[in-house]
Enzyme design. Sequence first.
Site, PDB file in Angstrom:
ATOM      1  N   LYS A  22       0.920  -1.315  -0.081  1.00 47.24           N
ATOM      2  CA  LYS A  22      -0.136   0.097  -0.043  1.00 47.24           C
ATOM      3  C   LYS A  22       0.864   1.436   0.004  1.00 47.24           C
ATOM      4  CE  LYS A  22      -1.799   1.511   4.203  1.00 47.24           C
ATOM      5  NZ  LYS A  22      -1.427   3.030   4.374  1.00 47.24           N
ATOM      6  N   ASN A  23       1.976   1.232   1.028  1.00 47.08           N
ATOM      7  CA  ASN A  23       2.679   2.485   0.832  1.00 47.08           C
ATOM      8  C   ASN A  23       3.534   2.836  -0.138  1.00 47.08           C
ATOM      9  OD1 ASN A  23       1.504   3.064   3.343  1.00 47.08           O
ATOM     10  ND2 ASN A  23       2.974   2.608   4.718  1.00 47.08           N
ATOM     11  N   CYS A 115      -4.792  13.619  13.490  1.00 46.25           N
ATOM     12  CA  CYS A 115      -4.866  12.423  13.218  1.00 46.25           C
ATOM     13  C   CYS A 115      -4.458  11.498  14.562  1.00 46.25           C
ATOM     14  CB  CYS A 115      -3.445  12.170  12.495  1.00 46.25           C
ATOM     15  SG  CYS A 115      -3.299  10.325  11.822  1.00 46.25           S
ATOM     16  N   ARG A 120       1.451  14.470  13.314  1.00 49.05           N
ATOM     17  CA  ARG A 120       1.633  14.169  11.803  1.00 49.05           C
ATOM     18  C   ARG A 120       1.904  15.438  11.153  1.00 49.05           C
ATOM     19  NH1 ARG A 120      -0.477   8.541  10.154  1.00 49.05           N
ATOM     20  NH2 ARG A 120       1.369   8.449   8.745  1.00 49.05           N
ATOM     21  N   ASP A 303       5.059   0.701  12.184  1.00 54.16           N
ATOM     22  CA  ASP A 303       3.770  -0.026  11.513  1.00 54.16           C
ATOM     23  C   ASP A 303       3.479  -1.439  11.929  1.00 54.16           C
ATOM     24  OD1 ASP A 303       2.988   2.573  10.530  1.00 54.16           O
ATOM     25  OD2 ASP A 303       3.403   1.783   8.265  1.00 54.16           O
ATOM     26  N   ARG A 395      -8.535  -0.709   5.200  1.00 49.21           N
ATOM     27  CA  ARG A 395      -7.686   0.323   4.734  1.00 49.21           C
ATOM     28  C   ARG A 395      -6.349  -0.233   4.299  1.00 49.21           C
ATOM     29  NH1 ARG A 395      -6.248   5.113   8.071  1.00 49.21           N
ATOM     30  NH2 ARG A 395      -4.740   5.100   6.510  1.00 49.21           N
TER      31      ARG A 395
HETATM   32  C1  UD1 Z   1       4.817   7.060   6.508  1.00 52.52           C
HETATM   33  C2  UD1 Z   1       4.049   5.752   6.332  1.00 52.52           C
HETATM   34  C3  UD1 Z   1       3.274   5.428   7.604  1.00 52.52           C
HETATM   35  C4  UD1 Z   1       4.354   4.886   8.775  1.00 52.52           C
HETATM   36  C5  UD1 Z   1       5.486   6.299   8.576  1.00 52.52           C
HETATM   37  C6  UD1 Z   1       6.514   6.014   9.562  1.00 52.52           C
HETATM   38  C7  UD1 Z   1       2.913   6.188   4.249  1.00 52.52           C
HETATM   39  C8  UD1 Z   1       1.621   6.306   2.993  1.00 52.52           C
HETATM   40  N1  UD1 Z   1       2.618   6.120   5.303  1.00 52.52           N
HETATM   41  O1  UD1 Z   1       4.027   7.796   6.823  1.00 52.52           O
HETATM   42  O2  UD1 Z   1       2.525   3.995   7.258  1.00 52.52           O
HETATM   43  O3  UD1 Z   1       3.847   4.822   9.900  1.00 52.52           O
HETATM   44  O4  UD1 Z   1       5.676   6.858   7.346  1.00 52.52           O
HETATM   45  O5  UD1 Z   1       7.149   4.969   9.000  1.00 52.52           O
HETATM   46  O6  UD1 Z   1       4.027   5.766   3.716  1.00 52.52           O
HETATM   47  N2  UD1 Z   1       7.365  14.747  10.560  1.00 52.52           N
HETATM   48  C9  UD1 Z   1       7.661  16.018  10.963  1.00 52.52           C
HETATM   49  N3  UD1 Z   1       7.431  16.954  10.159  1.00 52.52           N
HETATM   50  C10 UD1 Z   1       6.983  16.739   8.703  1.00 52.52           C
HETATM   51  C11 UD1 Z   1       6.799  15.401   8.466  1.00 52.52           C
HETATM   52  C12 UD1 Z   1       6.975  14.286   9.342  1.00 52.52           C
HETATM   53  O7  UD1 Z   1       7.942  16.454  11.999  1.00 52.52           O
HETATM   54  O8  UD1 Z   1       6.837  17.563   7.810  1.00 52.52           O
HETATM   55  C13 UD1 Z   1       7.530  13.798  11.920  1.00 52.52           C
HETATM   56  C14 UD1 Z   1       6.060  13.037  12.103  1.00 52.52           C
HETATM   57  O9  UD1 Z   1       5.469  13.844  13.048  1.00 52.52           O
HETATM   58  C15 UD1 Z   1       6.663  11.702  12.517  1.00 52.52           C
HETATM   59  C16 UD1 Z   1       7.920  11.558  11.736  1.00 52.52           C
HETATM   60  O10 UD1 Z   1       8.095  12.583  11.313  1.00 52.52           O
HETATM   61  O11 UD1 Z   1       6.861  11.991  14.029  1.00 52.52           O
HETATM   62  C17 UD1 Z   1       7.795  10.344  10.779  1.00 52.52           C
HETATM   63  O12 UD1 Z   1       6.513  10.510   9.693  1.00 52.52           O
HETATM   64  P1  UD1 Z   1       6.775  10.490   8.571  1.00 52.52           P
HETATM   65  O13 UD1 Z   1       7.500   9.528   8.102  1.00 52.52           O
HETATM   66  O14 UD1 Z   1       6.423  11.575   7.596  1.00 52.52           O
HETATM   67  O15 UD1 Z   1       5.367   9.488   8.190  1.00 52.52           O
HETATM   68  P2  UD1 Z   1       4.332   9.386   6.829  1.00 52.52           P
HETATM   69  O16 UD1 Z   1       5.524   9.767   5.687  1.00 52.52           O
HETATM   70  O17 UD1 Z   1       3.300  10.170   7.100  1.00 52.52           O
END
Ligand code: UD1
Length: 420
Positions: A22-23, A115, A120, A303, A395
């Site tokens: 999915k991801n 969320c 996030r 995850d 999902r």
């Molecule tokens: C993706 C995955 C999700 C997984 C996560 C972490 C997809 C669609 N989803 O989510 O299943 O749980 O990676 O492996 O691939 N952060 C910031 N600022 C930002 C962006 C992120 O501080 O602009 C922080 C977040 O709060 C979190 C960390 O970075 O603490 C990791 O988040 P991130 O890797 O961005 O998660 P997703 O990409 O949303």
Amino acid sequence: MDRFRIDGGHPLHGTVQINGAKNAALPLLATAILTDETVVLHHLPNLGDIRTMCRLLSHLGAEWRGGETITVRLAGVERAEAPYEIVKTMRASTLVLGPLLARCGRARVSLPGGCAIGARPMGLHLQALERMGGRITIENGYIVAEARRLRGIDYTFETVTVTGTENIMMAATLADGTTTLHNAAREPEIPDLAQCLTTMGAQIHGAGTSDITIQGVTRLRGVEHTIIPDRIVAGTFAIATAMTGGDVTLQSMVPGHIEALLEKLAAAGAKIFPMTDALRVVGPPRLEAVDCTTAPFPGFATDLQAQFMAAMTIANGSSVINETVFENRFMHVGELQRMGANIQVQGSTAVVKGVPRLRGAPVMATDLRASASLVLAGLTAEGSTEIERVYHIDRGYEQIETRLGALGATMTREHGDDGH
Ligand code: UD1
């Protein structure tokens, strides 16, 4: 709304085929925005989140058809916009921001909002796009971005972010000049995306390492690409097998993608037999307690934390589970406690004292991976477990009740009256 009923106590045996990730599929579908030619993806999983992304592509003006193999073409962008109605159901819809800005010079994407698993934020996606020359404002809950043509930058992500890396990598493929990303995410979905983009004509080096270089080009072409297998689904089946004392072969998967988990399962007493694109797991009569700390890839995947905790609730001894990626990712704890688990949470640490058996109970699914942990708990619990709100599980897991049923679990889906 549908619910699952599970009668626990049946070890899993047999073979299960792992579906496409999915991801990986979500950003790969977004690559269709970067070209006016046709994008063909094989091994697309049949999941709620994928249908949401397809709905978003239709909203942009794309035509798509197919199922496990999908053909998408966005000949012309009709609306460079991801509306709130779609983004609120799936945060990863924000993956269209970078590609839309790169192709159209503008994009309007709803902020994802709160969320269940922590704040996030998207700050890093926006900071990098601004540095690339994007003018970004927030208007009525929407990110409004404009740029005549993005330009290449040297950028260090303050935190490792998976979708952030993907968004900027996609935007940079059509930027003017070279972009170098430091502290980039290394999850297997990143090199998969890079491979697809490279076939489309992008110039990308270093994907899968912390430093990625993208030389911008003026045009990308169509592509045919096969999506990698879902490492989180594979990991979930591996944990289920280990904790039920089963013997299951997972087919069409990459054992190296879940190495951190496999090391933990082996330390807990499971036998692990990795093959080129398959894995056999044999569970012991009872797992031993093992500690675990989540981290970005190649660390232990956040995850899989909830599912691993479910296994530790019935292990011999105490384990300490540290969640370092997301705050507030322990929603499953309260529900596992209702099934008799002994878990104490302090901040981002959970101490799990193994009990001989969990007891079936009515429980509520709260998010995708938390729900998976309840299914695993139900598989080993004494008596019957009823899980409400299973749309969370749908999902991310393709027909989980059918697949677990084929492995010997007693699990049924009861359809709700409201058709959901
Ligand atoms: C993706 C995955 C999700 C997984 C996560 C972490 C997809 C669609 N989803 O989510 O299943 O749980 O990676 O492996 O691939 N952060 C910031 N600022 C930002 C962006 C992120 O501080 O602009 C922080 C977040 O709060 C979190 C960390 O970075 O603490 C990791 O988040 P991130 O890797 O961005 O998660 P997703 O990409 O949303």
